[in-house]
Design an enzyme around this catalytic site. Structure first.
Site, PDB file in Angstrom:
ATOM      1  N   LYS A  99       0.826  -1.185  -0.070  1.00 47.51           N
ATOM      2  CA  LYS A  99       0.030   0.063  -0.118  1.00 47.51           C
ATOM      3  C   LYS A  99       0.914   1.307   0.122  1.00 47.51           C
ATOM      4  CE  LYS A  99      -3.812  -2.386   2.541  1.00 47.51           C
ATOM      5  NZ  LYS A  99      -4.428  -2.906   3.456  1.00 47.51           N
ATOM      6  N   GLN A 108      -4.622  -1.719  10.062  1.00 48.80           N
ATOM      7  CA  GLN A 108      -4.613  -2.914   9.039  1.00 48.80           C
ATOM      8  C   GLN A 108      -5.167  -4.042  10.031  1.00 48.80           C
ATOM      9  OE1 GLN A 108      -3.119  -3.455   5.964  1.00 48.80           O
ATOM     10  NE2 GLN A 108      -4.028  -5.554   6.277  1.00 48.80           N
ATOM     11  N   ASP A 129     -11.408   2.643   4.177  1.00 45.24           N
ATOM     12  CA  ASP A 129     -11.495   1.089   4.177  1.00 45.24           C
ATOM     13  C   ASP A 129     -13.140   0.833   4.114  1.00 45.24           C
ATOM     14  OD1 ASP A 129      -9.336  -0.720   3.931  1.00 45.24           O
ATOM     15  OD2 ASP A 129      -9.075  -0.682   6.195  1.00 45.24           O
TER      16      ASP A 129
END
Ligand code: NDP
Length: 295
Positions: free
Chosen positions: A51, A95, A118
């Site tokens: 990422k 994460q 997200d």
């Protein structure tokens, strides 16, 4: 049979992102993404690395915040609160999975919904259900939809079967597939589904998101189906330098010959997920700018 090359399709999507970043730069804003990772989970560190690297490739500012395994819930919440207040950060992600002592849901709820790239915050989940485009859609299911669209696969009226009902993949996947514009007829299967293989054989589009290596065998798949394999599983493999290889939820070798189109693992849904994260970060930067300009 067509192999849906997620790497190539993601590269196209990323080229569009790069242009959008340049457009924002011209307006004086650099999109910024903060990635918080707690603990040492090796797979998570690999994902975070990809990422951060993709951000650098596109000209997106990224901040990688690595916290030790023993970090407390309170400390993680403080980090998120700081990022919520930081104007150089437009997108925040923590994460998954964090260590077991961390309450992930409480952290998600603290993230500013306008920075929740997200798409896991209840506000964004609600917007997805309501088909309100101002929200953020979770990256993996959004990536699957883009794969289908960019590969020119007809979804309207298609029977779609999603295996898995997680908040990260299965549920948002089903919502997107049934939404206006996609118009599939959707079945969601899970661990209590009876006669799973039979249910799956009804699918024109089959999307396994289970987390079980090579679980979906040829008898799950109708001749001519499109299979989008979300699963990423590590199998020990001493012949590899890394000591492992990645496989999907689909037994690719036996399933692929029956398919009209199928995604490989790796190189299918994974790259699309990262591309959608970049796209969500750009969207967050753009809407924060629009808000600022609108007063
Ligand atoms: P979860 O473990 O949260 O969910 C798995 C789902 O699969 C559950 O709904 C579960 O059912 C269902 N399931 C488990 N066993 C069976 C079974 N025997 N038959 C039918 N259904 C079953 O996983 P995630 O949704 O987070 O992830 C799924 C997979 O996707 C993983 O391999 C993960 O690594 C991968 N992934 C890939 C991404 C990418 O970028 N490509 C991103 C995110 C995830 P129940 O609810 O009944 O327990």
């Amino acid at each position: 049979m067509t192999i849906l090359n997620g790497k190539e399709i993601a590269a196209d999507a990323l080229a569009g992102c790069r242009e959008q970043v340049q457009g924002l730069e011209a307006r004086g804003v650099t999109p910024g993404l903060a990635v918080v990772i707690v603990g040492k989970d090796p797979a998570s560190h690999v994902y975070v690395g990809s990422k951060v690297k993709t951000c650098a490739d596109l000209g997106i500012y990224s901040r990688r915040i690595e916290l030790p395994e023993e970090t407390s819930q309170k400390e993680v919440l403080e980090v998120v609160a700081g990022l919520n207040a930081d104007p150089s950060i437009h997108g925040i992600l923590v994460q998954s999975p964090p260590p077991p002592h961390i309450n992930e849901e409480e952290i998600i709820r603290l993230i500013d919904p306008d920075k929740d790239v997200d798409g896991f915050h209840p506000v964004n989940v609600g917007k997805l259900v309501m088909e309100d485009d101002s929200g953020f859609v979770p990256c993996t299911p959004q990536g699957c939809i883009q794969l289908l669209e960019r590969a020119g696969i007809e979804t309207s009226g298609a029977n779609a079967v999603v295996i898995g009902r997680s908040m990260i993949v299965g549920k948002p996947m089903a919502l997107l597939l049934m939404g206006r514009g996609i118009n599939a007829t959707v079945t969601v299967a899970h661990s209590r589904t009876k006669e799973l293989a039979k249910v799956c054989r009804e699918a024109d589009i089959l999307i396994p998101a289970i987390g079980k290596p090579e679980f979906v065998t040829a008898d799950f798949v109708k001749e001519g189906a499109v299979v989008i394999d979300v699963g990423i599983n590590r199998l020990e493999d001493s012949s590899r330098k890394s000591g492992y290889r990645l496989v999907g939820d689909v037994a690719y070798e036996e399933v692929a010959p029956k398919c009209r189109a199928i995604t490989p693992v790796p190189g299918g849904v994974g790259p699309m997920t990262i591309a959608m994260l970049m796209s969500n970060t750009i969207k967050a930067a753009r809407s924060s700018m629009d808000q600022a300009e609108g007063g």
